[in-house]
Design a protein around this motif. Structure first.
Motif, short mmCIF file in Angstrom:
data_model
loop_
_atom_site.label_atom_id
_atom_site.label_comp_id
_atom_site.label_asym_id
_atom_site.label_seq_id
_atom_site.Cartn_x
_atom_site.Cartn_y
_atom_site.Cartn_z
N TYR A 14 0.83 -1.20 0.00
CA TYR A 14 0.00 0.00 0.00
C TYR A 14 0.87 1.26 0.00
CZ TYR A 14 -2.90 3.75 1.86
OH TYR A 14 -3.52 4.96 2.05
N LEU A 15 1.86 1.31 0.89
CA LEU A 15 2.73 2.48 0.97
C LEU A 15 3.51 2.68 -0.32
CD1 LEU A 15 4.02 2.05 4.62
CD2 LEU A 15 2.55 3.88 3.77
N ARG A 16 3.95 1.59 -0.92
CA ARG A 16 4.68 1.67 -2.19
C ARG A 16 3.80 2.29 -3.26
NH1 ARG A 16 4.32 -1.35 -6.49
NH2 ARG A 16 3.38 -3.16 -5.46
N LYS A 17 2.57 1.81 -3.36
CA LYS A 17 1.66 2.31 -4.39
C LYS A 17 1.25 3.76 -4.14
CE LYS A 17 -0.20 -2.12 -5.86
NZ LYS A 17 -1.39 -2.98 -6.00
N VAL A 18 0.97 4.10 -2.89
CA VAL A 18 0.60 5.48 -2.55
C VAL A 18 1.73 6.44 -2.92
CG1 VAL A 18 0.22 7.03 -0.57
CG2 VAL A 18 -1.08 4.93 -0.77
N ASN A 19 2.96 5.97 -2.80
CA ASN A 19 4.12 6.79 -3.13
C ASN A 19 4.50 6.70 -4.60
OD1 ASN A 19 5.46 8.13 -0.60
ND2 ASN A 19 4.57 6.21 0.07
N PHE A 52 13.02 -3.38 7.76
CA PHE A 52 11.92 -2.61 8.35
C PHE A 52 12.37 -1.18 8.64
CE2 PHE A 52 9.33 -6.40 9.83
CZ PHE A 52 8.17 -6.02 9.18
N ALA A 53 13.58 -1.03 9.17
CA ALA A 53 14.10 0.31 9.47
C ALA A 53 14.24 1.14 8.19
CB ALA A 53 15.43 0.21 10.19
N GLU A 54 14.71 0.51 7.12
CA GLU A 54 14.85 1.19 5.83
C GLU A 54 13.48 1.59 5.27
OE1 GLU A 54 17.29 2.79 3.45
OE2 GLU A 54 18.21 1.89 5.18
N LEU A 55 12.50 0.70 5.40
CA LEU A 55 11.14 1.01 4.94
C LEU A 55 10.54 2.17 5.74
CD1 LEU A 55 9.95 -2.67 4.53
CD2 LEU A 55 9.93 -0.96 2.70
N LYS A 56 10.79 2.17 7.03
CA LYS A 56 10.30 3.25 7.90
C LYS A 56 10.81 4.60 7.40
CE LYS A 56 11.43 5.09 12.44
NZ LYS A 56 12.02 6.26 11.85
N THR A 58 12.09 5.27 4.36
CA THR A 58 11.65 5.50 2.98
C THR A 58 10.25 6.08 2.93
OG1 THR A 58 13.06 3.72 2.14
CG2 THR A 58 11.20 4.37 0.76
N PHE A 59 9.35 5.51 3.72
CA PHE A 59 7.95 5.93 3.67
C PHE A 59 7.58 6.92 4.77
CE2 PHE A 59 7.53 1.66 1.55
CZ PHE A 59 7.41 2.20 0.27
N ARG A 60 8.54 7.31 5.60
CA ARG A 60 8.33 8.26 6.69
C ARG A 60 7.12 7.86 7.53
NH1 ARG A 60 9.49 14.20 5.03
NH2 ARG A 60 11.04 14.06 6.64
#
Length: 101
Positions: A14-19, A52-56, A58-60
């Motif tokens: 979801y976060l990937r698509k929203v971004n 997970f830390a990288e995703l955090k 990346t997607f703020r």
């Protein structure tokens, strides 16, 4: 409360698509294969703590949201916004001081 890799994968998707990112773009940014990302988004694999830390970042977002789906309360969000506003003011003040030097 428990970790559900399927639900976490759907939140990441979801976060990937929203971004506006493709799986390939996100995989490159995270330095993982797009195959690995697909497996994560389908819940077949779980991200490592480092990922997970990288995703955090990346997607703020928060680790709470990524891992268990807990979104910040309105009060937490308001506090975060106040802190960010104050930090921006401090940064502008420091920029002005640096310019004067």
């Amino acid at each position: 409360m428990y970790f559900d890799s399927y639900a976490a994968g759907k939140r990441i998707q979801y976060l990937r698509k929203v971004n506006g990112m493709t799986q390939e773009e996100l995989a490159i940014k995270l330095n993982i294969s797009d195959r690995h990302l697909r497996r994560i988004e389908r819940g077949e694999e779980a991200p490592s703590i480092d990922l997970f830390a990288e995703l955090k970042e990346t997607f703020r977002t928060t680790l709470d949201y990524l891992i268990v789906g807990h979104s910040p309360s309105e009060e937490e969000e308001l506090l975060r916004k106040k802190i960010c506003t104050k930090l921006h003011r401090i940064a502008r003040s420091l920029d002005a001081v640096a310019d004067d030097l």
